[in-house]
Write a protein that holds these residues in place. Sequence first.
Motif, PDB file in Angstrom:
ATOM      1  N   VAL A   1       0.930  -1.043  -0.006  1.00  0.00           N
ATOM      2  CA  VAL A   1       0.003  -0.055   0.057  1.00  0.00           C
ATOM      3  C   VAL A   1       0.823   1.201   0.215  1.00  0.00           C
ATOM      4  O   VAL A   1       0.353   2.298   0.242  1.00  0.00           O
ATOM      5  CB  VAL A   1      -0.799   0.066   1.170  1.00  0.00           C
ATOM      6  CG1 VAL A   1      -2.198  -1.184   1.156  1.00  0.00           C
ATOM      7  CG2 VAL A   1      -0.147   0.026   2.457  1.00  0.00           C
TER       8      VAL A   1
ATOM      9  N   ASN B   1      -2.165   3.257   5.534  1.00  0.00           N
ATOM     10  CA  ASN B   1      -2.536   2.255   6.134  1.00  0.00           C
ATOM     11  C   ASN B   1      -3.418   2.343   7.413  1.00  0.00           C
ATOM     12  O   ASN B   1      -2.676   2.840   8.565  1.00  0.00           O
ATOM     13  CB  ASN B   1      -1.367   1.313   6.477  1.00  0.00           C
ATOM     14  CG  ASN B   1      -1.558   0.173   7.498  1.00  0.00           C
ATOM     15  OD1 ASN B   1      -2.630  -0.195   7.706  1.00  0.00           O
ATOM     16  ND2 ASN B   1      -0.443  -0.577   7.900  1.00  0.00           N
TER      17      ASN B   1
ATOM     18  N   CYS C   1      -0.908  -4.476  11.172  1.00  0.00           N
ATOM     19  CA  CYS C   1       0.019  -4.943  10.089  1.00  0.00           C
ATOM     20  C   CYS C   1       1.509  -4.705  10.527  1.00  0.00           C
ATOM     21  O   CYS C   1       2.347  -5.599  10.256  1.00  0.00           O
ATOM     22  CB  CYS C   1       0.007  -3.749   8.961  1.00  0.00           C
ATOM     23  SG  CYS C   1      -1.674  -3.584   8.041  1.00  0.00           S
TER      24      CYS C   1
ATOM     25  N   CYS D   1       1.833  -8.296   9.056  1.00  0.00           N
ATOM     26  CA  CYS D   1       2.599  -8.197   7.521  1.00  0.00           C
ATOM     27  C   CYS D   1       3.673  -9.436   7.455  1.00  0.00           C
ATOM     28  O   CYS D   1       4.754  -9.232   8.489  1.00  0.00           O
ATOM     29  CB  CYS D   1       3.140  -6.918   7.249  1.00  0.00           C
ATOM     30  SG  CYS D   1       1.697  -5.752   6.361  1.00  0.00           S
TER      31      CYS D   1
ATOM     32  N   GLN E   1       6.836  -9.044   6.553  1.00  0.00           N
ATOM     33  CA  GLN E   1       7.739  -7.978   6.330  1.00  0.00           C
ATOM     34  C   GLN E   1       8.933  -8.333   5.603  1.00  0.00           C
ATOM     35  O   GLN E   1       9.291  -7.600   4.699  1.00  0.00           O
ATOM     36  CB  GLN E   1       8.016  -7.161   7.511  1.00  0.00           C
ATOM     37  CG  GLN E   1       7.145  -6.370   8.141  1.00  0.00           C
ATOM     38  CD  GLN E   1       6.258  -6.914   9.424  1.00  0.00           C
ATOM     39  OE1 GLN E   1       6.763  -8.041   9.688  1.00  0.00           O
ATOM     40  NE2 GLN E   1       5.232  -6.325   9.850  1.00  0.00           N
TER      41      GLN E   1
ATOM     42  N   GLY F   1       8.355  -3.010  10.695  1.00  0.00           N
ATOM     43  CA  GLY F   1       7.085  -3.511  10.967  1.00  0.00           C
ATOM     44  C   GLY F   1       7.162  -3.230  12.590  1.00  0.00           C
ATOM     45  O   GLY F   1       6.063  -2.799  13.275  1.00  0.00           O
TER      46      GLY F   1
ATOM     47  N   GLU G   1       6.172   0.577  13.022  1.00  0.00           N
ATOM     48  CA  GLU G   1       4.880   0.617  12.626  1.00  0.00           C
ATOM     49  C   GLU G   1       4.060   0.264  13.864  1.00  0.00           C
ATOM     50  O   GLU G   1       2.894   0.981  14.234  1.00  0.00           O
ATOM     51  CB  GLU G   1       4.485  -0.145  11.576  1.00  0.00           C
ATOM     52  CG  GLU G   1       3.425   0.169  10.932  1.00  0.00           C
ATOM     53  CD  GLU G   1       3.109  -0.214   9.457  1.00  0.00           C
ATOM     54  OE1 GLU G   1       4.010  -0.155   8.795  1.00  0.00           O
ATOM     55  OE2 GLU G   1       2.104  -1.012   9.128  1.00  0.00           O
TER      56      GLU G   1
ATOM     57  N   ILE H   1      -2.603  -6.734   4.641  1.00  0.00           N
ATOM     58  CA  ILE H   1      -2.276  -5.593   3.924  1.00  0.00           C
ATOM     59  C   ILE H   1      -2.876  -5.479   2.701  1.00  0.00           C
ATOM     60  O   ILE H   1      -3.476  -4.642   2.065  1.00  0.00           O
ATOM     61  CB  ILE H   1      -0.860  -5.261   4.043  1.00  0.00           C
ATOM     62  CG1 ILE H   1      -0.492  -3.923   3.628  1.00  0.00           C
ATOM     63  CG2 ILE H   1      -0.133  -5.906   3.148  1.00  0.00           C
ATOM     64  CD1 ILE H   1      -1.168  -2.854   4.727  1.00  0.00           C
TER      65      ILE H   1
HETATM   66  S1  SF4 Z   1       4.382  -3.420   7.769  1.00  0.00           S
HETATM   67 FE1  SF4 Z   1       5.563  -3.119   5.888  1.00  0.00          FE
HETATM   68  S2  SF4 Z   1       4.268  -4.004   4.365  1.00  0.00           S
HETATM   69 FE2  SF4 Z   1       3.188  -4.091   5.967  1.00  0.00          FE
HETATM   70  S3  SF4 Z   1       2.007  -1.872   5.714  1.00  0.00           S
HETATM   71 FE3  SF4 Z   1       3.643  -1.714   7.006  1.00  0.00          FE
HETATM   72  S4  SF4 Z   1       5.333  -1.145   5.616  1.00  0.00           S
HETATM   73 FE4  SF4 Z   1       3.718  -1.970   4.531  1.00  0.00          FE
END
Ligand code: SF4
Lengths: 477, 278
Positions: free
Chosen positions: A72, A99, A105, A109, A111, A131, A134, A457
Amino acid sequence: MPQVTTPGAAAEPKKYRPNLKAPRTPANEEPAAERACDFRPVDTGYTKADALLEANRCLDCKKPLCMEGCPVGVHIPEFIAKIRDENWAGALDTIKRDNLLPSVCGRVCPQENQCEGKCILGKKGEPVAIGQLERMLGDMADEVGSAPVCKPKNGHKVAIVGSGPSGIACAGELAREGFDVTVFEAFFTGGGVLTYGIPEFRLPKDIVKREIDGLEQLGVHFEYNAVAGRLFTAEELFEEEGFDALYLAVGAGLPRFLNVPGENLPGVYCANEYLTRVNLMKAYEFPTYDTPIRHGKNVVVFGGGNVAMDAARTALRLGAEKVTLAYRRTEAEMPARRAEIHHAKEEGVEILELVSPIEFTAGEDGFVNAIRLQQMELGEPDDSGRRRPVPVEGVTHEIPCDVAITAIGTKANPFASPASGVEANKWGYIDTDEDGRTSNPRVWAGGDIVTGAATVILAMGAGKTAAHSIAKTILGA
Amino acid sequence: MYQILKKTQFSEKVFEFRVAAPRMAKKAHAGQFLMVRADETGERVPFTFANWNPDEGWIEFIFMVVGKTTRCLSQMNEGDYLRDVTGPLGCPTEIQGDRVTVIGGGVGLAIAYPVARMLCEQGKKVSVIMGARTADLLILTEQFEALPLEHLYITTDDGTAGEKGVVTAPLERICEAGEVDQVFCVGPVPMMKFSALTCEKHDVPVVASLNPIMVDGTGMCGCCRVEVGGKTMFACVDGPDFDATQVDWNDLAARQASYRTEEAASIAHLEEACACHK
Ligand code: SF4
Ligand SMILES: Cc1cc2nc3c(=O)[nH]c(=O)nc-3n(C[C@H](O)[C@H](O)[C@H](O)COP(=O)(O)OP(=O)(O)OC[C@H]3O[C@@H](n4cnc5c(N)ncnc54)[C@H](O)[C@@H]3O)c2cc1C
Ligand SMILES: Cc1cc2nc3c(=O)[nH]c(=O)nc-3n(C[C@H](O)[C@H](O)[C@H](O)COP(=O)(O)OP(=O)(O)OC[C@H]3O[C@@H](n4cnc5c(N)ncnc54)[C@H](O)[C@@H]3O)c2cc1C
Ligand code: SF4
Ligand code: FES
């Protein structure tokens, strides 16, 4: 550390120098032996200090390869730069542009095949832990307060069928655009696979709940226990209830079976049932919760994907003494996230490579007590490029077990077509164009019901794309 | 939340709930079922629609107390709320032919009754065979008696009501006399199995409504799988009605027994909790 800034310094910002020597900041994982006994989270996540260390490793690339790896297109170097500035709210907002569910995620994800798999640092050493960063920002949402603003109501109604990641993403986008959104969900609670598939120890359910609560605050209406195709059809929603469009996000959760003798014996589960009983119905708290599950001492799980890993690790937590993961190919070909394979092994799951079940047999009590396995070997590569497993003629063996779980893939959910009035293709999936439009001009579809079992995702990305297409079509903008 | 609008007690262990569910009331068909989760910690259990009214927005189901969930339900009252009710699930019952024999045994009588009533309403010539181990376990007798049936046969294993013996005795006579185009049966596995064999012998088509354990009721978990004609079917989406001559009965019986130990533990837990409250 916040930088001490002097007046005038802003005009000539100090050039950022990444820390090239620092190793990847390790994850904060609970010791394997302790965590494998209960359902608490395996990884407690980065602290702010960890995040700052890790953010300092990023090279802030002009052409960030990591972004190419994210389905994304999360603006990764941008949010990492904001972490370095300790602008947590800004960093979170940057992610949320692309996102909606960073807490989810960041945890689930794959990753290593996506953002981190492309990160330039990974060429020689270890990629930035995108990851982890995030997920940490997502988990800070309450602290930093990032309340999305909605446009004024535009008077149009959109129905979404399915409250998995795809439905959630679509609902969120549309609500912000001012649409009146109702999500119809077959189960009594939302989240789809995030709730009934992925276990608590990997994705705590209160995180999923927080996201759903957030949508409710945006005015999204959730109608549970509503099985589309049985309770209503798309036509009825359009004609009788005034909906203008429908987004179909029912997933692909139908189990596949091995079709070998003894597969219906009690004690042989498909992972869907096993995980649903435990995650959705909380069978691990039986008898406080009424739904039972069989607690095996010696559990064998078939498969090599995330679902198989989740089932195996769940069995451990239900008290199994021995959990064996039996796979047709070898560990190198397993499609599961690397972190899951690593965690599973660390917790004591044993991997049995190159075997395929040919028969389940019952003991005197009628429950499964052994499995006969066919020895396999790797042959020529197949379409996916992985070497195809082929039976070694005449070599079979038997292993004991008291619970067997099959996790060999899923098929399209059955009510998609009756619910939407859109003809499913020959595999039961729904065909769409790249905006998620189906052959019915008022119906869009996305997520696993279009792509087949994929990732969180991708399902979310499809929901978002469809939301924009729906908004454009209805509002004509 | 789904409010219980009316509670009717038919006998010591048999109750009927009328529940507010406007959307569902518009879509229910005979032979379909719903799933109830009584409260937050409850199991999801299936019950067949007994009646429904789209104008007034309610559905009804009849249940017999057999284990923890049904016992808890029996203690709920008018005005209380069921946490979740989902449906309609499964395929409607389709009966070919004009002269139909409906066989019900044990809890299966709660499922057989709405089917028999629907068939009467459709103007078919309906006979019913009720079976139970002993007179005390016969349920809904008055309700069946009130239907415009051709014949009502009652059998008990010990002869405490109706004729002594099992349902296949009257079934055998009906088939012999050539008085039936189609048989519908629901009840314990042995009852359905021997009904199927009897019908097969006389070349009479026979449908069984199967009741395996279910979790989601939408085809997602595979818990309700049964082997029919050598193929794995899901009772919740492909059924619950199947050609009874094709069902692998051993398979069904074994799967139904999967949680005997846990069901006993569940009741023990409930009784312990009740004892504390006293
Ligand atoms: S973990 Fe990586 S792949 Fe998943 S949404 Fe975040 S940036 Fe994108
Ligand atoms: C055990 C497991 C582990 C996984 N692990 C990962 C992972 O680590 N990382 C990753 O990226 N992906 C993972 N996946 C895959 C990922 O979860 C899915 O790709 C994703 O959830 C698909 O989202 P979706 O919204 O399309 O469908 P789903 O999440 O399947 O949601 C569909 C929703 O629709 C509802 N529904 C279905 N039919 C109807 C109907 N007729 N009426 C109303 N509602 C209906 C369902 O109840 C469900 O809530 C995993 C999957 C499983 C099963
Ligand atoms: C399609 C279908 C329609 C049904 N319709 C009716 C009905 O109209 N009236 C009625 O009284 N009963 C009906 N039943 C049976 C009813 O669902 C069970 O009696 C009920 O689940 C028992 O729950 P319990 O907790 O009280 O008993 P438990 O102690 O859990 O179990 C007692 C018995 O019920 C069976 N059972 C347990 N859990 C389930 C489950 N989740 N699904 C199916 N069977 C289970 C067990 O095999 C056991 O034999 C139906 C079953 C099915 C599958
Ligand atoms: S590729 Fe790696 S180093 Fe470069 S911007 Fe992305 S995360 Fe940072
Ligand atoms: S009850 Fe889950 S598939 Fe039928």
